[in-house]
Design a protein around this motif. Structure first.
Motif, mmCIF file in Angstrom:
data_model
loop_
_atom_site.group_PDB
_atom_site.id
_atom_site.type_symbol
_atom_site.label_atom_id
_atom_site.label_comp_id
_atom_site.label_asym_id
_atom_site.label_seq_id
_atom_site.Cartn_x
_atom_site.Cartn_y
_atom_site.Cartn_z
ATOM 1 N N LEU A 194 30.311 64.952 24.488
ATOM 2 C CA LEU A 194 30.905 66.266 24.700
ATOM 3 C C LEU A 194 31.933 66.213 25.820
ATOM 4 O O LEU A 194 31.722 65.542 26.827
ATOM 5 C CB LEU A 194 29.817 67.280 25.085
ATOM 6 C CG LEU A 194 30.269 68.681 25.497
ATOM 7 C CD1 LEU A 194 30.857 69.432 24.301
ATOM 8 C CD2 LEU A 194 29.110 69.463 26.102
ATOM 9 N N SER A 249 33.341 67.986 20.720
ATOM 10 C CA SER A 249 32.054 67.300 20.646
ATOM 11 C C SER A 249 32.188 66.120 19.701
ATOM 12 O O SER A 249 33.177 65.992 18.967
ATOM 13 C CB SER A 249 30.960 68.252 20.147
ATOM 14 O OG SER A 249 31.285 68.738 18.844
ATOM 15 N N ASN A 297 31.286 72.703 18.432
ATOM 16 C CA ASN A 297 31.068 72.926 19.865
ATOM 17 C C ASN A 297 30.204 74.166 20.053
ATOM 18 O O ASN A 297 30.684 75.290 19.999
ATOM 19 C CB ASN A 297 32.412 73.101 20.573
ATOM 20 C CG ASN A 297 32.274 73.178 22.082
ATOM 21 O OD1 ASN A 297 31.167 73.331 22.608
ATOM 22 N ND2 ASN A 297 33.381 73.078 22.785
ATOM 23 N N ALA A 350 33.872 69.423 27.797
ATOM 24 C CA ALA A 350 33.949 70.878 27.881
ATOM 25 C C ALA A 350 34.828 71.288 29.052
ATOM 26 O O ALA A 350 34.871 70.615 30.082
ATOM 27 C CB ALA A 350 32.551 71.482 28.050
#
Length: 262
Positions: free
Chosen positions: A218, A208, A194, A220
């Motif tokens: 991804l 990821s 990441n 996040a």
């Protein structure tokens, strides 16, 4: 749930139509922007978050001894470098699963818990059904491309949000580096995949992934000034550059609304 209602029409919420095949951005529980949020796509290693949920829900013992099978040692893709017959703590294999996205550790954990990858995938699907995930079906615990395997940005957001409620997951996905020592005395070093960690303010993880069919993916999570932003991207060719811009834009949107007293 981080996000409830389904996206009826992504068009008015899609300011970045070319950054990913599917994405969504949520700030403080509100959907800001989305594209194909319910489209079924290969999840790549984002599936490992469901793997983590299943592992932690079934008599999890971080001190249990995991023995690496030939299947685990020979798995393709991202690996920790385990050898057939090598032993390590389940907790260390779990760290490798989420920090290094190690497929060898993933297979070893799945086989240890369920006896086979197919049996473990059945547990993943049972958990998905219990969570009400409508677009998810898992075939391989590591997220490797497999016929019939798929999920959506919305479903994966729900999986990620539930996973981050668990301290074992939150701790692991925030690490940029880690070292584990196998029970056979070998030290193995790992670095996160990441690239937002330590580079984009407030990012706390989480995962990821990449396969040939899934492309670059991804999930996040970032916190700034008491606000939370989630981002999910599936098949995003320039994921790191665009992810940082989208996260910054989401926080700017929140700050603008806050400044107007909304």
């Amino acid at each position: 749930m981080v996000l409830g209602s389904r996206v009826a029409a992504a068009e008015p919420l899609d300011p970045w139509p070319r950054v990913a095949s599917a994405y969504l951005v949520v700030a403080d529980g509100e959907l800001l922007w989305a594209r194909n949020a319910d489209a079924i796509r290969p999840p790549a290693s984002l599936a490992k978050l469901m793997t983590a949920l299943v592992l932690l829900a079934h008599d999890w013992d971080p001190d249990a001894t995991i023995i690496t099978s030939r299947t685990a040692a020979g798995i393709e893709g991202s690996r920790l470098g385990l050898r057939a017959g090598e032993r390590l703590r389940a907790g260390d294999a779990f760290t490798a699963l989420l920090v290094r996205s190690a497929n060898d550790a993933c297979v070893a954990l799945a086989e240890h818990m369920a006896g086979s990858l197919a049996a473990f995938a059945a547990l993943m699907n049972a958990r998905a059904a219990a969570m009400g995930l409508q677009e998810s079906h898992f075939v391989h615990p590591c997220g490797l491309d497999a016929p019939g395997q798929g999920s959506s940005a919305r479903d994966l957001l729900q999986v990620a949000a539930e996973a981050m409620q668990l301290s074992e997951v939150a701790r692991a996905v925030a690490l940029t580096d880690a070292v584990v020592t196998t029970l056979d005395g070998r030290r193995l070093f790992m670095h996160t995949g990441n690239h937002l960690l330590g580079r984009t303010r407030g990012v706390e993880g989480i995962k990821s992934g990449y396969t040939g069919k899934a492309g670059k993916c991804l999930i996040a999570l970032a916190h700034r000034d008491g606000h939370a932003v989630w981002l999910v991207m599936l098949n995003a060719p320039e994921r790191w550059f665009t992810a940082q811009g989208m996260i910054d834009a989401a926080f700017a949107r929140v700050a603008d609304r806050e400044g107007r007293g909304e």
